[in-house]
Design an enzyme around this catalytic site. Structure first.
Site, PDB file in Angstrom:
ATOM      1  N   CYS A  53       8.378  10.835  -1.125  1.00  0.00           N
ATOM      2  CA  CYS A  53       8.360  11.146   0.391  1.00  0.00           C
ATOM      3  C   CYS A  53       8.850  10.107   1.353  1.00  0.00           C
ATOM      4  O   CYS A  53       9.570  10.207   2.220  1.00  0.00           O
ATOM      5  CB  CYS A  53       7.436  12.024   0.781  1.00  0.00           C
ATOM      6  SG  CYS A  53       7.610  13.841   0.127  1.00  0.00           S
TER       7      CYS A  53
ATOM      8  N   ASP B 146       2.657  12.730   4.571  1.00  0.00           N
ATOM      9  CA  ASP B 146       1.677  13.485   3.820  1.00  0.00           C
ATOM     10  C   ASP B 146       0.451  13.068   3.102  1.00  0.00           C
ATOM     11  O   ASP B 146       0.248  12.879   1.940  1.00  0.00           O
ATOM     12  CB  ASP B 146       2.750  13.526   2.402  1.00  0.00           C
ATOM     13  CG  ASP B 146       4.143  14.420   2.870  1.00  0.00           C
ATOM     14  OD1 ASP B 146       4.357  14.772   3.833  1.00  0.00           O
ATOM     15  OD2 ASP B 146       4.739  14.575   1.862  1.00  0.00           O
TER      16      ASP B 146
ATOM     17  N   LYS C 118       7.164  20.452   6.101  1.00  0.00           N
ATOM     18  CA  LYS C 118       8.577  20.218   5.453  1.00  0.00           C
ATOM     19  C   LYS C 118       8.159  21.112   3.968  1.00  0.00           C
ATOM     20  O   LYS C 118       7.174  21.008   3.383  1.00  0.00           O
ATOM     21  CB  LYS C 118       9.149  18.833   5.099  1.00  0.00           C
ATOM     22  CG  LYS C 118       8.128  18.071   4.554  1.00  0.00           C
ATOM     23  CD  LYS C 118       8.489  16.590   4.649  1.00  0.00           C
ATOM     24  CE  LYS C 118       7.567  15.667   3.832  1.00  0.00           C
ATOM     25  NZ  LYS C 118       7.349  15.882   2.413  1.00  0.00           N
TER      26      LYS C 118
HETATM   27  C1  VGL Z   1       5.709  14.486  -2.450  1.00  0.00           C
HETATM   28  C2  VGL Z   1       6.438  15.421  -4.797  1.00  0.00           C
HETATM   29  C3  VGL Z   1       6.398  16.694  -4.203  1.00  0.00           C
HETATM   30  C4  VGL Z   1       5.511  13.280  -1.694  1.00  0.00           C
HETATM   31  C5  VGL Z   1       5.993  15.954  -2.118  1.00  0.00           C
HETATM   32  O1  VGL Z   1       4.817  13.537  -0.532  1.00  0.00           O
HETATM   33  O2  VGL Z   1       5.891  12.407  -1.911  1.00  0.00           O
HETATM   34  N1  VGL Z   1       5.961  14.420  -3.747  1.00  0.00           N
HETATM   35  N2  VGL Z   1       6.335  16.831  -3.046  1.00  0.00           N
END
Ligand code: VGL
Ligand code: ZN
Length: 201
Positions: free
Chosen positions: A155, A12, A110
């Site tokens: 994540c 991410d 995702k």
């Molecule tokens: C994430 C919160 C919500 C992450 C993704 O990538 O850690 N955290 N969505």
């Protein structure tokens, strides 16, 4: 070059998790040079991308009266309600422009089902709905993964712990990750990773 049994999983590294983004992680863009360099060491490089529809259940905005970063109960357990982030097709959901994407063979998206969040690269937050990453890695003969990216305590940690649950060796390079640290979540995630047999390096 690492052996072919090892893969780099880049979690991410998207605009919304970097400074100026909707769910900015402090120093999130400060890890990108390091990650770009690591890509040359691995024959298998996978990127993940948080990829939500606008009506996603993890967004506080979709729960009237709920504040961002408050906690709610979902059928699969407790869920943090986040600021709206990484909406499919928006600039916030795009990879940070400094991140190398050419070396990646696979991008796992995702969190695209409106009713369920997905922190982990392997399973959605019900811990049973698979993303397909496990099959991809096993098919490619990968038995050990190195994880980097954002956010350490959500994540990255969920992905690393799931990897151990699946019998993969997992190493988190902490200086190539940054955390959100919501109410002690970073310490909790580190303890959880160590208990699961994740190597923190
Ligand atoms: C994430 C919160 C919500 C992450 C993704 O990538 O850690 N955290 N969505
Ligand atoms: Zn998300």
């Amino acid at each position: 070059m690492r052996p072919a049994s090892e893969a780099l999983i880049v979690i991410d590294v998207q605009n919304d998790f970097c400074p100026g983004g909707a769910l900015a992680v402090a120093g999130g863009d400060g890890i990108i040079d390091r990650i770009n360099g690591l890509m040359d060491d691995f024959a298998t490089v996978v990127l993940t991308q948080d990829w939500h529809p606008a009506n996603h259940a993890s967004f506080a905005a979709n729960h009237p009266g709920a504040a961002p970063f408050s906690l709610t109960e979902m059928p699969y357990g407790p869920q943090v309600l986040w600021p709206t982030h990484c909406v499919q097709g928006t600039g916030g959901a795009a990879f940070h422009p400094a991140l190398r994407t050419d070396p990646a063979q696979l991008v796992i998206r995702k969190g695209f089902r409106p009713e369920i969040d997905s922190y982990s690269a392997f399973f959605e937050n019900d811990r049973t709905t698979a993303t397909g990453l496990e099959g991809y890695l096993r098919n490619r003969g990968v038995s050990a993964i190195t994880l980097v990216g954002l956010a350490t305590d959500y994540c990255v940690a969920f992905s690393a712990i799931d990897a151990r649950r699946l019998g993969l060796a997992a190493t988190v390079l902490e200086d190539a990750c940054r955390g959100i640290d919501l109410n002690g979540s970073l310490a909790e995630a580190r303890a959880g990773m160590l208990a699961a047999g994740v190597r923190l390096a």
